[in-house]
Design a protein around this motif. Structure first.
Motif, mmCIF file in Angstrom:
data_model
loop_
_atom_site.group_PDB
_atom_site.id
_atom_site.type_symbol
_atom_site.label_atom_id
_atom_site.label_comp_id
_atom_site.label_asym_id
_atom_site.label_seq_id
_atom_site.Cartn_x
_atom_site.Cartn_y
_atom_site.Cartn_z
ATOM 1 N N UNK A 298 -1.686 24.630 -27.290
ATOM 2 C CA UNK A 298 -1.929 25.787 -28.007
ATOM 3 C C UNK A 298 -2.738 25.343 -29.108
ATOM 4 N N UNK A 299 -2.843 24.197 -29.798
ATOM 5 C CA UNK A 299 -3.569 23.845 -30.939
ATOM 6 C C UNK A 299 -5.162 23.344 -30.562
ATOM 7 N N UNK A 300 -5.271 23.293 -29.223
ATOM 8 C CA UNK A 300 -6.685 23.024 -28.989
ATOM 9 C C UNK A 300 -6.853 21.842 -28.197
ATOM 10 N N UNK A 301 -5.965 20.801 -27.922
ATOM 11 C CA UNK A 301 -6.216 19.737 -27.004
ATOM 12 C C UNK A 301 -5.812 19.767 -25.630
ATOM 13 N N UNK A 302 -6.294 19.214 -24.653
ATOM 14 C CA UNK A 302 -5.590 19.122 -23.464
ATOM 15 C C UNK A 302 -4.764 17.996 -23.173
ATOM 16 N N UNK A 303 -3.557 18.409 -22.721
ATOM 17 C CA UNK A 303 -2.467 17.463 -22.467
ATOM 18 C C UNK A 303 -2.214 17.001 -20.897
ATOM 19 N N UNK A 304 -2.636 16.068 -20.565
ATOM 20 C CA UNK A 304 -2.264 15.631 -18.986
ATOM 21 C C UNK A 304 -0.938 14.635 -18.954
ATOM 22 N N UNK A 305 0.250 15.509 -18.821
ATOM 23 C CA UNK A 305 1.393 14.719 -18.890
ATOM 24 C C UNK A 305 1.843 14.388 -17.672
ATOM 25 N N UNK A 306 1.648 13.210 -17.481
ATOM 26 C CA UNK A 306 2.309 12.510 -15.887
ATOM 27 C C UNK A 306 3.663 12.216 -16.430
ATOM 28 N N UNK A 307 4.693 12.568 -15.897
ATOM 29 C CA UNK A 307 5.928 12.263 -16.006
ATOM 30 C C UNK A 307 6.852 11.756 -14.947
ATOM 31 N N UNK A 308 7.881 11.239 -15.157
ATOM 32 C CA UNK A 308 8.923 10.494 -14.152
ATOM 33 C C UNK A 308 10.118 11.346 -13.865
ATOM 34 N N UNK A 309 10.995 10.606 -13.199
ATOM 35 C CA UNK A 309 12.635 11.198 -12.855
ATOM 36 C C UNK A 309 13.337 10.150 -13.817
ATOM 37 N N UNK A 310 14.587 10.659 -13.690
ATOM 38 C CA UNK A 310 15.839 10.159 -14.356
ATOM 39 C C UNK A 310 15.736 8.503 -14.146
ATOM 40 N N UNK A 311 15.860 7.874 -15.081
ATOM 41 C CA UNK A 311 16.013 6.110 -15.138
ATOM 42 C C UNK A 311 17.230 5.964 -15.872
ATOM 43 N N UNK A 312 18.532 5.396 -14.890
ATOM 44 C CA UNK A 312 19.552 5.070 -15.410
ATOM 45 C C UNK A 312 20.317 6.361 -16.274
ATOM 46 N N UNK A 313 20.888 5.771 -17.337
ATOM 47 C CA UNK A 313 21.646 7.054 -18.164
ATOM 48 C C UNK A 313 20.545 8.060 -18.883
ATOM 49 N N UNK A 314 19.332 7.908 -18.582
ATOM 50 C CA UNK A 314 18.432 8.809 -19.339
ATOM 51 C C UNK A 314 17.653 10.031 -18.386
ATOM 52 N N UNK A 315 17.348 11.052 -18.915
ATOM 53 C CA UNK A 315 17.149 12.174 -18.035
ATOM 54 C C UNK A 315 15.647 11.916 -17.522
ATOM 55 N N UNK A 316 15.110 12.469 -16.597
ATOM 56 C CA UNK A 316 13.791 12.731 -16.083
ATOM 57 C C UNK A 316 13.112 14.030 -16.363
ATOM 58 N N UNK A 317 12.003 14.030 -17.082
ATOM 59 C CA UNK A 317 11.132 15.217 -17.071
ATOM 60 C C UNK A 317 10.909 16.095 -16.005
ATOM 61 N N UNK A 318 10.607 15.412 -14.774
ATOM 62 C CA UNK A 318 10.455 16.251 -13.550
ATOM 63 C C UNK A 318 11.863 16.667 -13.054
ATOM 64 N N UNK A 319 12.870 16.059 -13.225
ATOM 65 C CA UNK A 319 14.251 16.620 -12.821
ATOM 66 C C UNK A 319 14.638 17.784 -13.583
ATOM 67 N N UNK A 320 14.378 17.793 -14.676
ATOM 68 C CA UNK A 320 14.570 19.188 -15.529
ATOM 69 C C UNK A 320 13.787 20.159 -15.298
ATOM 70 N N UNK A 321 12.380 19.980 -15.166
ATOM 71 C CA UNK A 321 11.724 20.978 -14.585
ATOM 72 C C UNK A 321 11.749 21.678 -13.259
#
Length: 424
Positions: free
Chosen positions: A102-125
């Motif tokens: 929204x501020x004018x940049x392009x964001x190509x966010x390639x994300x992963x799934x949960x790893x151990x006790x930490x959450x994964x962005x793809x699992x959330x979405x």
């Protein structure tokens, strides 16, 4: 030149520095299935125990990049990405990508799934009905041009060596290796083609790097690799001793992210989102004020377009685990501690994460932190809400939380969320 996998394993087991040729061969052979999973697991453990030199790590990263294709992102805007090393309640990517777009940049966010006790962005979405993680290169480029932001899985041709090794590390106790973390992160980021990168390197009980010294070591390794590949890169060291926000899980973290995009949400999530946005915009020379843009609601509009572009319904109701268990305070006072690792493991055991790489996750499982450190409590007041579709999992989650929170007579001062910056 060809090698025997066992000879490479033995060399690293005995503390040798692997040659460029050995690294190139083993990464390529593993990608093509010529090195067995158990052999790469053994090599990963040897690397975990004996480390890698800076030159080995750089070459390992180069080999991972060369295992697949590199994207060319000519989308009419400067491109900038962000990566977090993983935390508990770390949903920052969700509000951050649309905000920076929204501020004018392009964001190509390639994300992963949960790893151990930490959450994964793809699992959330994927808790959003209809949303899909897998996009083609053409779809990624088209969405960056039309929306300005995309959050998706790495395309099948992008750093395939990392995709295999990433899943293997999760189930072999080798996640916390600095060379393997650094090469995993940077191989994907270099291959995806963004011109700048901001790293959120977590430190604390809920992070893979528990000490500031280790987190700084990782940040320096990441920045060094990026600079050597011509990438504008900087890293923030941020605190992960307490969960970020109040929601830990999948759908619950999406709900909280939407609150932030609508101008509300927990103060710590807003603070870190804006801090990272400022760094990303500065890296590509954009002078917009992300705090003002977030407050205006423009970032939420980008979010809604981004979700729709990937088949999701941004207005659809989200899952919540059918079984609810409440943890209450046993005395009056102030919450003085809420351990990120304990909460992360509890959410994982409730079904929000996976014990094996092929395990499914529950969209509605997770933990709501109703009280955060420094806030007053009274006896009998709910502190945590646990959600799951498998009631038998609650006992394990409560075991994880035992000793993970405390109530005292006086509040304990909180340290800074953003600890320091490492620049190339």
């Amino acid at each position: 030149m060809s090698y025997a996998a066992v000879d490479v394993i033995r060399a690293k087991r005995d503390g040798a520095v692997l040659s460029d040729a050995q690294i190139d061969w083993v990464v390529d052979a593993y990608t093509r299935g010529l090195v067995a999973e158990e052999q790469m697991a053994a090599l990963a453990m040897a690397i975990f125990l004996n480390g890698m030199s800076a030159s080995e790590t750089a070459r390992w990263t180069r080999a991972m990049v060369r295992s697949g294709e590199r994207l060319s992102l000519d989308v009419g805007r400067p491109t900038v990405d962000k990566h977090s090393t993983g935390g508990v309640g770390d949903k920052i990517t969700l509000p951050l990508a649309p905000l920076v777009a929204a501020c004018g940049a392009a964001v190509p966010q390639l994300s992963g799934r949960g790893l151990g006790h930490t959450g994964g962005t793809l699992d959330k979405l994927e808790s959003i009905p209809g949303w899909r993680a897998q996009l083609s290169v053409d779809e990624v480029v088209a969405q960056l041009r039309s929306v300005g932001a995309v959050i998706c899985a790495a395309t099948s041709g992008l750093a395939p060596a990392d995709r295999k090794l990433y899943a293997l590390r999760d189930v072999t106790g080798t996640v916390e290796s600095v060379p393997l973390i650094a090469s995993s992160i940077m191989s994907k980021k270099i291959a995806e083609g963004a011109s700048a990168l901001v790293l959120d390197v977590k430190v604390g009980s809920g992070a893979f790097m528990k000490s500031l010294e280790r987190a700084r070591e990782l940040a320096s390794a990441l920045v060094s690799i990026g600079v050597s590949h011509g990438l504008a890169v900087r890293a923030l060291l941020t605190d992960m001793s307490v969960p970020l926000g109040r929601a830990v899980g999948n759908a619950v973290e999406v709900e909280e992210s939407v609150e932030v995009l609508r101008g509300g949400g927990p103060a710590d999530v807003v603070e870190l989102t804006v801090a990272l946005a400022r760094e990303m915009l500065a890296a590509v020379g954009i002078s917009a004020d992300p705090a003002a843009v977030l407050a205006s609601g423009e970032a939420y509009e980008v979010w809604a377009r981004m979700i729709r572009a990937q088949g999701g319904d941004p207005s659809a109701p989200l899952a919540r685990g059918a079984h609810r268990h409440v943890v209450v305070a046993e005395e009056d006072g102030y919450l003085t501690a809420l351990d990120a690792y304990a909460v992360g493991v509890a959410a994982w055991r409730l079904g929000a994460g996976r014990a094996r790489k092929e395990d499914p996750v529950q969209a509605g499982a997770g933990v709501l932190c109703l009280v955060k450190p420094g806030e007053p409590v009274s006896a009998g007041q709910p502190l945590l809400e646990l959600y799951t579709d498998t009631p038998d999992a609650v006992a394990g989650a409560l075991d994880a939380l035992a000793g993970g929170y405390a109530v005292g007579e006086a509040p304990v001062p909180a340290g800074p969320l953003v600890i320091s910056t490492v620049q190339g």
